[in-house]
Design a protein around this motif. Structure first.
Motif, PDB file in Angstrom:
ATOM      1  N   THR A  37      47.296 -60.166 -27.731  1.00 38.99           N
ATOM      2  CA  THR A  37      46.978 -61.591 -27.710  1.00 38.99           C
ATOM      3  C   THR A  37      47.111 -62.281 -29.055  1.00 38.99           C
ATOM      4  OG1 THR A  37      44.614 -61.305 -28.162  1.00 38.99           O
ATOM      5  CG2 THR A  37      45.316 -61.180 -25.848  1.00 38.99           C
ATOM      6  N   GLN A  38      47.166 -61.528 -30.120  1.00 41.26           N
ATOM      7  CA  GLN A  38      47.207 -62.131 -31.450  1.00 41.26           C
ATOM      8  C   GLN A  38      48.417 -61.609 -32.210  1.00 41.26           C
ATOM      9  OE1 GLN A  38      43.431 -61.515 -33.354  1.00 41.26           O
ATOM     10  NE2 GLN A  38      42.309 -62.241 -31.566  1.00 41.26           N
ATOM     11  N   VAL A  39      49.181 -62.541 -32.748  1.00 37.48           N
ATOM     12  CA  VAL A  39      50.419 -62.185 -33.430  1.00 37.48           C
ATOM     13  C   VAL A  39      50.152 -61.263 -34.619  1.00 37.48           C
ATOM     14  CG1 VAL A  39      50.554 -64.206 -34.948  1.00 37.48           C
ATOM     15  CG2 VAL A  39      52.655 -63.086 -34.135  1.00 37.48           C
ATOM     16  N   ARG A  40      48.998 -61.388 -35.247  1.00 39.30           N
ATOM     17  CA  ARG A  40      48.684 -60.512 -36.380  1.00 39.30           C
ATOM     18  C   ARG A  40      48.631 -59.050 -35.952  1.00 39.30           C
ATOM     19  NH1 ARG A  40      43.165 -58.993 -37.077  1.00 39.30           N
ATOM     20  NH2 ARG A  40      41.855 -59.910 -35.470  1.00 39.30           N
ATOM     21  N   HIS A  41      48.325 -58.812 -34.705  1.00 37.28           N
ATOM     22  CA  HIS A  41      48.343 -57.449 -34.179  1.00 37.28           C
ATOM     23  C   HIS A  41      49.764 -57.046 -33.770  1.00 37.28           C
ATOM     24  CE1 HIS A  41      44.042 -56.992 -34.219  1.00 37.28           C
ATOM     25  NE2 HIS A  41      43.837 -57.917 -33.306  1.00 37.28           N
ATOM     26  N   SER A  43      52.749 -57.874 -34.580  1.00 35.47           N
ATOM     27  CA  SER A  43      53.739 -57.600 -35.621  1.00 35.47           C
ATOM     28  C   SER A  43      53.511 -56.256 -36.307  1.00 35.47           C
ATOM     29  CB  SER A  43      53.741 -58.716 -36.662  1.00 35.47           C
ATOM     30  OG  SER A  43      52.500 -58.770 -37.327  1.00 35.47           O
ATOM     31  N   ARG A  44      52.350 -55.645 -36.088  1.00 34.73           N
ATOM     32  CA  ARG A  44      52.032 -54.380 -36.752  1.00 34.73           C
ATOM     33  C   ARG A  44      52.368 -53.156 -35.906  1.00 34.73           C
ATOM     34  NH1 ARG A  44      48.942 -55.775 -41.327  1.00 34.73           N
ATOM     35  NH2 ARG A  44      48.167 -53.659 -41.540  1.00 34.73           N
ATOM     36  N   TRP A  45      52.639 -53.353 -34.594  1.00 32.20           N
ATOM     37  CA  TRP A  45      52.918 -52.180 -33.768  1.00 32.20           C
ATOM     38  C   TRP A  45      54.091 -52.347 -32.806  1.00 32.20           C
ATOM     39  CZ3 TRP A  45      52.844 -52.813 -28.568  1.00 32.20           C
ATOM     40  CH2 TRP A  45      52.104 -53.893 -28.062  1.00 32.20           C
ATOM     41  N   TRP A  46      54.554 -53.561 -32.564  1.00 32.09           N
ATOM     42  CA  TRP A  46      55.549 -53.817 -31.513  1.00 32.09           C
ATOM     43  C   TRP A  46      56.891 -53.171 -31.829  1.00 32.09           C
ATOM     44  CZ3 TRP A  46      55.201 -56.064 -26.794  1.00 32.09           C
ATOM     45  CH2 TRP A  46      56.400 -56.369 -26.150  1.00 32.09           C
ATOM     46  N   GLY A  47      57.476 -52.544 -30.839  1.00 32.13           N
ATOM     47  CA  GLY A  47      58.841 -52.042 -30.923  1.00 32.13           C
ATOM     48  C   GLY A  47      58.941 -50.539 -31.048  1.00 32.13           C
ATOM     49  N   PRO A  48      60.144 -50.029 -30.773  1.00 36.14           N
ATOM     50  CA  PRO A  48      60.389 -48.590 -30.883  1.00 36.14           C
ATOM     51  C   PRO A  48      60.324 -48.110 -32.331  1.00 36.14           C
ATOM     52  CG  PRO A  48      62.130 -49.684 -29.622  1.00 36.14           C
ATOM     53  CD  PRO A  48      61.284 -50.748 -30.239  1.00 36.14           C
ATOM     54  N   ASP A  49      60.312 -46.806 -32.499  1.00 33.68           N
ATOM     55  CA  ASP A  49      60.282 -46.193 -33.829  1.00 33.68           C
ATOM     56  C   ASP A  49      61.407 -46.743 -34.699  1.00 33.68           C
ATOM     57  OD1 ASP A  49      58.222 -44.690 -32.794  1.00 33.68           O
ATOM     58  OD2 ASP A  49      59.334 -42.794 -32.759  1.00 33.68           O
ATOM     59  N   GLY A  50      61.071 -47.087 -35.938  1.00 29.18           N
ATOM     60  CA  GLY A  50      62.064 -47.558 -36.891  1.00 29.18           C
ATOM     61  C   GLY A  50      62.313 -49.053 -36.855  1.00 29.18           C
ATOM     62  N   PHE A  51      61.794 -49.755 -35.856  1.00 27.43           N
ATOM     63  CA  PHE A  51      61.975 -51.196 -35.732  1.00 27.43           C
ATOM     64  C   PHE A  51      60.813 -51.939 -36.363  1.00 27.43           C
ATOM     65  CE2 PHE A  51      64.970 -49.807 -32.661  1.00 27.43           C
ATOM     66  CZ  PHE A  51      65.863 -50.849 -32.432  1.00 27.43           C
ATOM     67  N   PHE A  58      54.737 -68.310 -31.811  1.00 27.73           N
ATOM     68  CA  PHE A  58      53.876 -67.530 -30.923  1.00 27.73           C
ATOM     69  C   PHE A  58      52.804 -68.435 -30.341  1.00 27.73           C
ATOM     70  CE2 PHE A  58      50.171 -64.857 -30.052  1.00 27.73           C
ATOM     71  CZ  PHE A  58      50.737 -63.814 -29.323  1.00 27.73           C
ATOM     72  N   GLU A  59      52.742 -68.466 -29.015  1.00 25.70           N
ATOM     73  CA  GLU A  59      51.688 -69.196 -28.323  1.00 25.70           C
ATOM     74  C   GLU A  59      51.274 -68.371 -27.110  1.00 25.70           C
ATOM     75  OE1 GLU A  59      50.693 -73.664 -26.662  1.00 25.70           O
ATOM     76  OE2 GLU A  59      52.779 -73.104 -26.989  1.00 25.70           O
ATOM     77  N   PHE A  60      50.117 -67.703 -27.237  1.00 25.94           N
ATOM     78  CA  PHE A  60      49.661 -66.813 -26.165  1.00 25.94           C
ATOM     79  C   PHE A  60      48.816 -67.620 -25.188  1.00 25.94           C
ATOM     80  CE2 PHE A  60      47.000 -63.562 -24.162  1.00 25.94           C
ATOM     81  CZ  PHE A  60      47.990 -62.697 -23.730  1.00 25.94           C
ATOM     82  N   ARG A  61      49.495 -68.103 -24.160  1.00 28.87           N
ATOM     83  CA  ARG A  61      48.875 -68.801 -23.034  1.00 28.87           C
ATOM     84  C   ARG A  61      49.885 -68.765 -21.901  1.00 28.87           C
ATOM     85  NH1 ARG A  61      51.429 -73.362 -21.936  1.00 28.87           N
ATOM     86  NH2 ARG A  61      52.616 -74.389 -23.586  1.00 28.87           N
ATOM     87  N   THR A  62      49.423 -68.922 -20.668  1.00 26.96           N
ATOM     88  CA  THR A  62      50.352 -68.968 -19.546  1.00 26.96           C
ATOM     89  C   THR A  62      51.330 -70.109 -19.780  1.00 26.96           C
ATOM     90  OG1 THR A  62      48.669 -68.055 -18.069  1.00 26.96           O
ATOM     91  CG2 THR A  62      50.533 -69.188 -17.033  1.00 26.96           C
ATOM     92  N   GLY A  63      52.608 -69.805 -19.735  1.00 31.02           N
ATOM     93  CA  GLY A  63      53.656 -70.785 -20.025  1.00 31.02           C
ATOM     94  C   GLY A  63      54.062 -70.835 -21.485  1.00 31.02           C
ATOM     95  N   GLU A 170      42.436 -54.056 -40.818  1.00 26.58           N
ATOM     96  CA  GLU A 170      43.743 -53.687 -40.277  1.00 26.58           C
ATOM     97  C   GLU A 170      44.161 -52.296 -40.730  1.00 26.58           C
ATOM     98  OE1 GLU A 170      45.234 -55.680 -38.073  1.00 26.58           O
ATOM     99  OE2 GLU A 170      43.598 -57.084 -38.344  1.00 26.58           O
ATOM    100  N   PRO A 171      44.684 -51.487 -39.799  1.00 27.65           N
ATOM    101  CA  PRO A 171      45.224 -50.188 -40.189  1.00 27.65           C
ATOM    102  C   PRO A 171      46.575 -50.371 -40.889  1.00 27.65           C
ATOM    103  CG  PRO A 171      45.560 -50.571 -37.853  1.00 27.65           C
ATOM    104  CD  PRO A 171      44.751 -51.725 -38.383  1.00 27.65           C
ATOM    105  N   THR A 172      47.106 -49.291 -41.376  1.00 27.31           N
ATOM    106  CA  THR A 172      48.398 -49.303 -42.038  1.00 27.31           C
ATOM    107  C   THR A 172      49.455 -49.778 -41.048  1.00 27.31           C
ATOM    108  OG1 THR A 172      47.701 -47.438 -43.355  1.00 27.31           O
ATOM    109  CG2 THR A 172      50.067 -47.862 -43.268  1.00 27.31           C
ATOM    110  N   PRO A 173      50.363 -50.678 -41.453  1.00 27.97           N
ATOM    111  CA  PRO A 173      51.398 -51.163 -40.549  1.00 27.97           C
ATOM    112  C   PRO A 173      52.316 -50.028 -40.078  1.00 27.97           C
ATOM    113  CG  PRO A 173      51.349 -52.471 -42.565  1.00 27.97           C
ATOM    114  CD  PRO A 173      50.423 -51.307 -42.757  1.00 27.97           C
ATOM    115  N   LYS A 174      52.905 -50.241 -38.895  1.00 33.95           N
ATOM    116  CA  LYS A 174      53.839 -49.292 -38.306  1.00 33.95           C
ATOM    117  C   LYS A 174      54.966 -48.994 -39.298  1.00 33.95           C
ATOM    118  CE  LYS A 174      57.175 -50.141 -35.250  1.00 33.95           C
ATOM    119  NZ  LYS A 174      57.847 -50.556 -34.072  1.00 33.95           N
TER     120      LYS A 174
END
Length: 178
Positions: A37-41, A43-51, A58-63, A170-174
């Protein structure tokens, strides 16, 4: 404890067009849901290994939408667009994911967050517009492996948050674990 599975009972009307990935994460459902729900999160884990991921908007709401660039380990940039079609905290997120808002090859995903004692089982069910697009995603873009890697990154990230206590430092970034 974290478990991964790529199987689930398929919807027989879409079985040849879908990919289902699940993982049990040793963290409370609300925290796992919050990581979406939060972009700060994200960006720290999204995507496959190495990405890595750079968010453009970013707007987290329906639509609402998330426009971002995934940076591949080989230096290739992938323009991405997600429109949130349903948000039911903390149990369900539905979305459409493509390269742009009007991408005719965009796919639909539904993520469910199920409590499993003190853990959370996340199931990501993705349905492609055609069997051919699903097969291309699996064979050419390694969608199953990439999805499993993404959920593994999510698991490591939220488990790191739970270890850091109530302030949720925050933990260490991916990719920067050393």
């Amino acid at each position: 404890m974290t478990k991964t599975s790529s199987g689930s009972e398929p919807d027989h009307t879409t079985a040849d067009r879908e990919v289902v990935i699940s993982r049990t994460i040793d963290a409370p459902r609300e925290l796992v849901f919050e990581a979406f729900t939060q972009v700060r999160h994200l960006s720290r884990w999204w995507g496959p290994d190495g990405f890595t991921t750079t968010t453009r908007s970013f707007e987290f709401r329906t639509g609402g939408a998330w426009a971002f660039v995934m940076h591949g380990p080989d230096g290739t940039d992938y323009q991405e667009w997600i429109t949130w079609t349903e948000i039911v905290p903390p149990t369900r997120i539905a979305l459409v994911h493509g390269e742009s808002r009007d991408d005719p090859n965009a796919f639909e995903s539904v993520l469910t967050f199920e409590p499993a004692g003190e853990e959370t089982r996340i199931v990501m069910r993705t349905v492609f517009p055609s069997k051919e697009l699903r097969d291309e995603a699996v064979e050419k873009y390694h969608a199953v492996e990439g999805g499993e890697q993404t959920l593994r990154s999510l698991a490591a990230y939220v488990v790191g948050l739970t270890r850091n206590g109530p302030g949720r430092t925050e933990p260490t970034p991916k990719g920067a674990e050393g």
